[in-house]
Design an enzyme around this catalytic site. Structure first.
Site, PDB file in Angstrom:
ATOM      1  N   TYR A  82     -13.557 125.527  93.556  1.00  0.00           N
ATOM      2  CA  TYR A  82     -14.661 124.678  94.007  1.00  0.00           C
ATOM      3  C   TYR A  82     -15.272 123.883  92.858  1.00  0.00           C
ATOM      4  CZ  TYR A  82     -16.339 129.411  92.934  1.00  0.00           C
ATOM      5  OH  TYR A  82     -16.511 130.654  92.375  1.00  0.00           O
ATOM      6  N   SER A  83     -14.532 123.708  91.787  1.00  0.00           N
ATOM      7  CA  SER A  83     -15.066 123.109  90.558  1.00  0.00           C
ATOM      8  C   SER A  83     -15.423 121.635  90.714  1.00  0.00           C
ATOM      9  CB  SER A  83     -14.034 123.266  89.434  1.00  0.00           C
ATOM     10  OG  SER A  83     -14.388 122.491  88.309  1.00  0.00           O
TER      11      SER A  83
END
Length: 392
Positions: free
Chosen positions: A117-118
């Site tokens: 989810y960066s």
């Protein structure tokens, strides 16, 4: 450094003469702009030579009407979630320096790392493509396999055609760095690639200059006159480092606080100290120029409770500001908790919160259940012709 808006960085037709892959979008040093640091930073050592234009600068500052601000505090907000469209957030400022360094070194490929989810990986994927660079994303995930979907930040990673290497959720030096080195050697040998490695969150000495430069923006926006404290989220440390060093170089008129949502204070101070030392400020102690606020990670990095997700909705409904569950929501909760429980750690009562973005984290699915069950957001009515006006 001034910008008149989002720079449309074109794909150039020229390619470096030593490139054998003629299908790769080309780029030249034409994208590079000479970097001129603020006057008060010109005495620093190892100042970057160039930047590229990616972000919208001079993001606005306004009062933030949070309903539960305690003990007479007032809060303003700097909208660094508005640094530009699908590049929104603090990461794009860092990438202006980091990708400039990659191009200056004649690299054609970038490696970087984060979690699935960066925000940083998404911003790197988009920026690299805009500049004609190939991009490899090494991402830790809690489950095995490649079934990661196409939501949130991952949608943009896929749209940009980035290579995504998924690994175990272990420390980076165990799960990722050895794999990076192996692939780097392979690509250099088999394809003649030249690779620039961007650390997690873009947090390096070069990337630090993004928020040192942002501090010059804050000075121009009269923050030193109107506020006593700055609060920012801290994960990998680069944003907090730039703000703290900028504040120190301009006379420490503010107190800089960083709400820790991932690392620990010792590691963060060590990271900032490395930046200080590399800049020739080895007589300055990191712990003297920044306040790390601990105890606000919740259940852990990237993990959310229903209460936290409900507060995302509350803040949005009350103020129109969207916070993300991984970063900014936790730092806002931490800031408010410190105002309630430890107000004396602030220099004064006028606090500026730096919103570092993360909006696309809201699109990954974790908000669905709480939105569907929350009566505040269930305001959908169907009104057919001829029917009475529905109740609202």
């Amino acid at each position: 450094m001034k910008s008149t808006g989002m720079a449309a960085v074109k794909f150039h037709q020229d390619i470096f003469q030593d490139r054998s892959d003629t299908n790769m979008p080309g780029f030249t040093h034409e994208s590079l702009k000479k970097y001129e640091p603020p006057e008060w930073a010109k005495g620093l050592k190892n100042v970057p030579n160039y930047v590229v234009e990616l972000a919208i600068h001079n993001t606005p500052i306004h009062k933030w009407n949070l309903s539960d601000v305690p003990n007479g505090f007032s809060v303003g907000i700097k909208r660094d979630d508005m640094t530009g469209g699908n590049l929104s957030g603090n990461k794009v400022r860092k990438l202006e320096f980091l990708l400039a360094a990659a191009i200056e070194q004649n690299c054609d490929t970038v490696f970087t790392l984060g979690s699935t989810y960066s925000n940083h990986c998404r911003s790197t994927a988009i920026s690299a493509r805009q500049l004609g660079l190939e991009c490899y994303l090494f991402m830790r995930q809690r489950e095995q396999g490649t079934d990661i979907g196409c939501l949130g930040n991952l949608l943009f990673n896929r749209l940009m055609g980035s290579h995504m290497i998924l690994t175990e959720y272990l420390p980076y030096d165990v799960a990722i760095y050895p794999k990076m080195e192996q692939l780097k050697e392979k690509l250099e040998k088999e394809k003649g690639s030249k690779i620039y490695v961007i650390p997690a969150g873009g947090s390096s000495f070069t990337g630090m200059f993004a928020y040192l430069q942002c501090f010059a923006e804050l000075v121009d926006q009269k923050v030193l006159e109107h506020y006593t404290d700055i609060v920012v989220t801290v994960g990998s440390g680069g944003t907090a480092s730039g703000l703290a060093i900028g504040n120190y170089l301009t006379g420490s008129k503010l107190k800089v606080h960083a709400v820790n949502i991932r690392n620990n204070a010792e590691n963060l101070h060590s990271h900032i100290q490395e930046d200080l030392d590399h800049a020739g400020l080895d007589n300055v102690k990191a712990s003297d120029i920044i306040d790390i606020m601990e105890g606000h990670k919740g259940e852990g990095y990237g993990l959310s409770t229903p209460e936290e997700l409900e507060q995302v909705i509350q803040v949005a409904c009350e103020t129109g500001i969207t916070l993300d569950p991984v970063y900014t929501l936790k730092s806002v909760r931490g800031m408010l908790a410190e105002m309630r429980n430890n107000p004396s750690r602030f220099k004064g009562k006028k606090v500026l919160y730096i919103h570092t973005g993360g909006m696309f984290g809201l699109f990954e699915g974790r908000m669905n259940t709480v939105l569907e069950s929350n009566k505040v957001t269930n305001r959908v009515r169907y009104w057919a012709n001829g029917e009475e006006c529905p109740e609202f």
